[in-house]
Design a protein around this motif. Structure first.
Motif, PDB file in Angstrom:
ATOM      1  N   GLY A   1      10.084  36.975 -34.661  1.00 44.73           N
ATOM      2  CA  GLY A   1      10.375  37.133 -36.087  1.00 44.73           C
ATOM      3  C   GLY A   1       9.841  35.960 -36.880  1.00 44.73           C
ATOM      4  O   GLY A   1       8.683  35.572 -36.709  1.00 44.73           O
ATOM      5  N   GLU A   2      10.686  35.380 -37.729  1.00 46.24           N
ATOM      6  CA  GLU A   2      10.243  34.285 -38.612  1.00 46.24           C
ATOM      7  C   GLU A   2       9.823  33.041 -37.832  1.00 46.24           C
ATOM      8  O   GLU A   2       9.108  32.199 -38.359  1.00 46.24           O
ATOM      9  N   ARG A   3      10.275  32.918 -36.607  1.00 44.62           N
ATOM     10  CA  ARG A   3       9.900  31.734 -35.813  1.00 44.62           C
ATOM     11  C   ARG A   3       8.428  31.752 -35.396  1.00 44.62           C
ATOM     12  O   ARG A   3       7.914  30.770 -34.888  1.00 44.62           O
ATOM     13  N   SER A   4       7.756  32.905 -35.605  1.00 42.90           N
ATOM     14  CA  SER A   4       6.317  32.930 -35.316  1.00 42.90           C
ATOM     15  C   SER A   4       5.515  32.304 -36.457  1.00 42.90           C
ATOM     16  O   SER A   4       4.318  32.034 -36.312  1.00 42.90           O
ATOM     17  N   ILE A   5       6.162  32.050 -37.591  1.00 40.25           N
ATOM     18  CA  ILE A   5       5.482  31.440 -38.748  1.00 40.25           C
ATOM     19  C   ILE A   5       5.204  29.960 -38.454  1.00 40.25           C
ATOM     20  O   ILE A   5       6.034  29.278 -37.841  1.00 40.25           O
ATOM     21  N   GLY A   6       4.017  29.492 -38.891  1.00 37.09           N
ATOM     22  CA  GLY A   6       3.697  28.071 -38.716  1.00 37.09           C
ATOM     23  C   GLY A   6       2.809  27.782 -37.515  1.00 37.09           C
ATOM     24  O   GLY A   6       2.494  26.639 -37.235  1.00 37.09           O
ATOM     25  N   HIS A   7       2.432  28.836 -36.792  1.00 33.67           N
ATOM     26  CA  HIS A   7       1.551  28.659 -35.625  1.00 33.67           C
ATOM     27  C   HIS A   7       0.304  29.527 -35.796  1.00 33.67           C
ATOM     28  O   HIS A   7       0.405  30.666 -36.217  1.00 33.67           O
ATOM     29  N   GLU A   8      -0.853  28.965 -35.427  1.00 33.05           N
ATOM     30  CA  GLU A   8      -2.087  29.758 -35.457  1.00 33.05           C
ATOM     31  C   GLU A   8      -2.054  30.779 -34.326  1.00 33.05           C
ATOM     32  O   GLU A   8      -1.623  30.471 -33.208  1.00 33.05           O
ATOM     33  N   ASP A   9      -2.497  31.990 -34.617  1.00 35.71           N
ATOM     34  CA  ASP A   9      -2.516  33.020 -33.580  1.00 35.71           C
ATOM     35  C   ASP A   9      -3.585  32.697 -32.537  1.00 35.71           C
ATOM     36  O   ASP A   9      -4.743  32.467 -32.877  1.00 35.71           O
ATOM     37  N   PRO A  10      -3.219  32.669 -31.250  1.00 38.75           N
ATOM     38  CA  PRO A  10      -4.201  32.320 -30.218  1.00 38.75           C
ATOM     39  C   PRO A  10      -5.370  33.303 -30.120  1.00 38.75           C
ATOM     40  O   PRO A  10      -6.506  32.891 -29.838  1.00 38.75           O
ATOM     41  N   GLY A  11      -5.111  34.592 -30.364  1.00 36.98           N
ATOM     42  CA  GLY A  11      -6.189  35.581 -30.322  1.00 36.98           C
ATOM     43  C   GLY A  11      -7.191  35.357 -31.450  1.00 36.98           C
ATOM     44  O   GLY A  11      -8.408  35.475 -31.263  1.00 36.98           O
ATOM     45  N   ALA A  12      -6.681  35.013 -32.627  1.00 39.87           N
ATOM     46  CA  ALA A  12      -7.575  34.703 -33.749  1.00 39.87           C
ATOM     47  C   ALA A  12      -8.364  33.437 -33.436  1.00 39.87           C
ATOM     48  O   ALA A  12      -9.557  33.338 -33.734  1.00 39.87           O
ATOM     49  N   ALA A  13      -7.700  32.463 -32.797  1.00 43.82           N
ATOM     50  CA  ALA A  13      -8.375  31.204 -32.453  1.00 43.82           C
ATOM     51  C   ALA A  13      -9.501  31.453 -31.450  1.00 43.82           C
ATOM     52  O   ALA A  13     -10.588  30.872 -31.567  1.00 43.82           O
ATOM     53  N   SER A  14      -9.283  32.321 -30.470  1.00 43.47           N
ATOM     54  CA  SER A  14     -10.356  32.575 -29.500  1.00 43.47           C
ATOM     55  C   SER A  14     -11.472  33.405 -30.132  1.00 43.47           C
ATOM     56  O   SER A  14     -12.642  33.247 -29.789  1.00 43.47           O
ATOM     57  N   ALA A  15     -11.123  34.259 -31.090  1.00 42.29           N
ATOM     58  CA  ALA A  15     -12.160  35.037 -31.787  1.00 42.29           C
ATOM     59  C   ALA A  15     -13.113  34.089 -32.528  1.00 42.29           C
ATOM     60  O   ALA A  15     -14.323  34.340 -32.588  1.00 42.29           O
ATOM     61  N   VAL A  16     -12.566  32.992 -33.059  1.00 40.80           N
ATOM     62  CA  VAL A  16     -13.406  31.989 -33.724  1.00 40.80           C
ATOM     63  C   VAL A  16     -14.414  31.411 -32.724  1.00 40.80           C
ATOM     64  O   VAL A  16     -15.579  31.191 -33.051  1.00 40.80           O
ATOM     65  N   LEU A  17     -13.972  31.190 -31.488  1.00 44.30           N
ATOM     66  CA  LEU A  17     -14.875  30.634 -30.470  1.00 44.30           C
ATOM     67  C   LEU A  17     -16.032  31.600 -30.187  1.00 44.30           C
ATOM     68  O   LEU A  17     -17.179  31.176 -30.032  1.00 44.30           O
ATOM     69  N   PHE A  18     -15.735  32.898 -30.117  1.00 47.49           N
ATOM     70  CA  PHE A  18     -16.810  33.889 -29.927  1.00 47.49           C
ATOM     71  C   PHE A  18     -17.824  33.790 -31.068  1.00 47.49           C
ATOM     72  O   PHE A  18     -19.038  33.797 -30.833  1.00 47.49           O
ATOM     73  N   MET A  19     -17.318  33.724 -32.310  1.00 44.63           N
ATOM     74  CA  MET A  19     -18.218  33.731 -33.467  1.00 44.63           C
ATOM     75  C   MET A  19     -18.994  32.428 -33.577  1.00 44.63           C
ATOM     76  O   MET A  19     -20.169  32.413 -33.945  1.00 44.63           O
ATOM     77  N   THR A  20     -18.331  31.308 -33.264  1.00 43.68           N
ATOM     78  CA  THR A  20     -19.001  30.014 -33.290  1.00 43.68           C
ATOM     79  C   THR A  20     -20.118  29.976 -32.250  1.00 43.68           C
ATOM     80  O   THR A  20     -21.222  29.480 -32.506  1.00 43.68           O
ATOM     81  N   ALA A  21     -19.826  30.505 -31.073  1.00 46.47           N
ATOM     82  CA  ALA A  21     -20.818  30.520 -29.991  1.00 46.47           C
ATOM     83  C   ALA A  21     -22.051  31.327 -30.401  1.00 46.47           C
ATOM     84  O   ALA A  21     -23.186  30.917 -30.145  1.00 46.47           O
ATOM     85  N   LEU A  22     -21.837  32.444 -31.077  1.00 48.70           N
ATOM     86  CA  LEU A  22     -22.966  33.281 -31.485  1.00 48.70           C
ATOM     87  C   LEU A  22     -23.857  32.542 -32.496  1.00 48.70           C
ATOM     88  O   LEU A  22     -25.086  32.554 -32.391  1.00 48.70           O
ATOM     89  N   ALA A  23     -23.209  31.870 -33.461  1.00 54.88           N
ATOM     90  CA  ALA A  23     -23.968  31.116 -34.462  1.00 54.88           C
ATOM     91  C   ALA A  23     -24.744  29.971 -33.776  1.00 54.88           C
ATOM     92  O   ALA A  23     -25.878  29.675 -34.147  1.00 54.88           O
ATOM     93  N   THR A  24     -24.136  29.352 -32.780  1.00 54.65           N
ATOM     94  CA  THR A  24     -24.770  28.231 -32.068  1.00 54.65           C
ATOM     95  C   THR A  24     -26.012  28.685 -31.318  1.00 54.65           C
ATOM     96  O   THR A  24     -27.076  28.061 -31.410  1.00 54.65           O
ATOM     97  N   VAL A  25     -25.898  29.771 -30.545  1.00 56.07           N
ATOM     98  CA  VAL A  25     -27.039  30.169 -29.707  1.00 56.07           C
ATOM     99  C   VAL A  25     -28.167  30.782 -30.538  1.00 56.07           C
ATOM    100  O   VAL A  25     -29.316  30.817 -30.098  1.00 56.07           O
ATOM    101  N   ALA A  26     -27.837  31.249 -31.745  1.00 56.15           N
ATOM    102  CA  ALA A  26     -28.893  31.815 -32.600  1.00 56.15           C
ATOM    103  C   ALA A  26     -29.761  30.700 -33.197  1.00 56.15           C
ATOM    104  O   ALA A  26     -30.881  30.936 -33.614  1.00 56.15           O
ATOM    105  N   GLY A  27     -29.212  29.461 -33.223  1.00 55.59           N
ATOM    106  CA  GLY A  27     -29.907  28.363 -33.882  1.00 55.59           C
ATOM    107  C   GLY A  27     -31.019  27.757 -33.037  1.00 55.59           C
ATOM    108  O   GLY A  27     -31.228  28.107 -31.902  1.00 55.59           O
TER     109      GLY A  27
END
Lengths: 205, 124
Positions: free
Chosen positions: A179-205
């Protein structure tokens, strides 16, 4: 965007996830079951092995191989979720791969995971990073920017989306029981999705 | 008969739920357990679920009963219209209801309905 770029995408993501494994696990320990970093690290290691063994001939084949491997080898919820994204992306991707084609396939992948997890924007899940990345890609296609610029914009949109999950209350998965105790923490799935997107931008460079 | 597959994060929970369901439904009900990951951790193995489906599939359809999280997501990936369906039901109560209906020779739709009735089943 050639086949090698897509193989490199998963190799770079595997490297980043390994590097960030403990941070992902810490995020998951706060509101989940503390296995996201380890599970994704194991899954992506298997993906790299599968790609090396199968020598895929197209970008679409790289994506479906990665998706199927994640579904089979992760064991936690991120396996079927990311697995569906990449399997669907692979099904939708046309050869040769243009930015517009990739953008459309990416969107199909995001729709697949929204359907499987019945998650929407604002539920505090990986969708909160993936959907903004997909929108950024579509806008980049419309504006006619370079592949590199488009992938940079998608990575930035994913990062902003993940950060925006911090004040959200979770509506899916184990975190939703808090419930409300989940507020204040970054979602781990969203955080790993950032890693996928960052990796794609990196290898394209 | 329709097959029933119990998909849990825990191999022990799936096996014991199966034993309980068979104890109530009778030993001939085609019920299989698919619990835990392939390295015997907590989680879901699609290989185990697929093997369990094959073991109870007599050609009349299979009902998958997952506990939660990755079990639900994995089960949904295996859905095939009119053949493999996921029941959105309480794990133990749904398993027993589905096993009893399957063991009595009910159709796929009837087994699914019996399992779904367990969602509204009051204990008091």
């Amino acid at each position: 965007m050639d086949t090698d770029l897509f193989v490199a995408w998963f190799e770079e993501t595997a490297r980043l996830v390994r590097e960030e494994r403990d941070r992902l696990t810490r995020l998951d320990a706060a509101i989940g079951d503390a296995d996201h970093g380890t599970n994704l690290d194991r899954g992506l290691t298997e993906v790299c092995k599968a790609l090396a063994d199968s020598a895929p001939e197209s970008a679409a084949e790289v994506l479906t191989t990665a998706g199927t491997t994640l579904i089979r080898r992760v064991g936690g919820a991120s396996g079927p979720l990311y697995g569906s994204v990449f399997r669907q992306m692979g099904k939708a991707l046309l050869t040769p791969v243009t930015l517009a084609g990739f953008s459309a396939a990416f969107e199909a992948g995001v729709v697949a995971v929204e359907r499987l997890g019945k998650a929407a924007l604002g539920d505090k899940t990986m969708v909160d990073a993936l959907a903004p990345a997909s929108r950024a890609l579509a806008l980049a296609v419309r504006d006619g920017v370079s592949v590199q610029e488009a992938l940079d914009q998608a990575a930035r949109a994913a990062a902003e989306g993940a950060k925006a999950t911090i004040p959200m209350q979770a509506r899916k998965g184990r975190a939703s029981y808090l419930g409300e105790r989940s507020i204040g923490h970054e979602d781990p799935g969203a955080a790993s999705a950032v890693l996928f997107m960052t990796a794609l931008a990196t290898v394209a460079g | 008969m329709v097959g029933v597959v119990l998909v849990s994060h825990s191999a022990g929970l799936a096996a014991e739920a199966m034993a309980l369901a068979l104890g109530i439904a009778g030993p001939d009900a085609p019920v299989a357990a698919a619990g835990g990951t392939s390295d015997n951790g907590l989680g879901t193995s699609i290989d185990r679920v697929e093997a369990a489906v094959r073991s109870v599939d007599q050609g009349h359809g299979v009902v998958l009963i997952p506990d939660l999280g990755s079990s639900v997501l994995t089960a949904r990936l295996l859905e095939e219209e009119e053949r493999i369906v996921v029941a959105d039901v309480p794990f133990v109560e749904g398993a027993i209801a589905a096993a009893v209906a399957a063991g009595a020779g009910s159709s796929l739709a009837e087994v699914l309905e019996a399992a779904e009735e367990s969602r509204a089943f009051r204990k008091l």
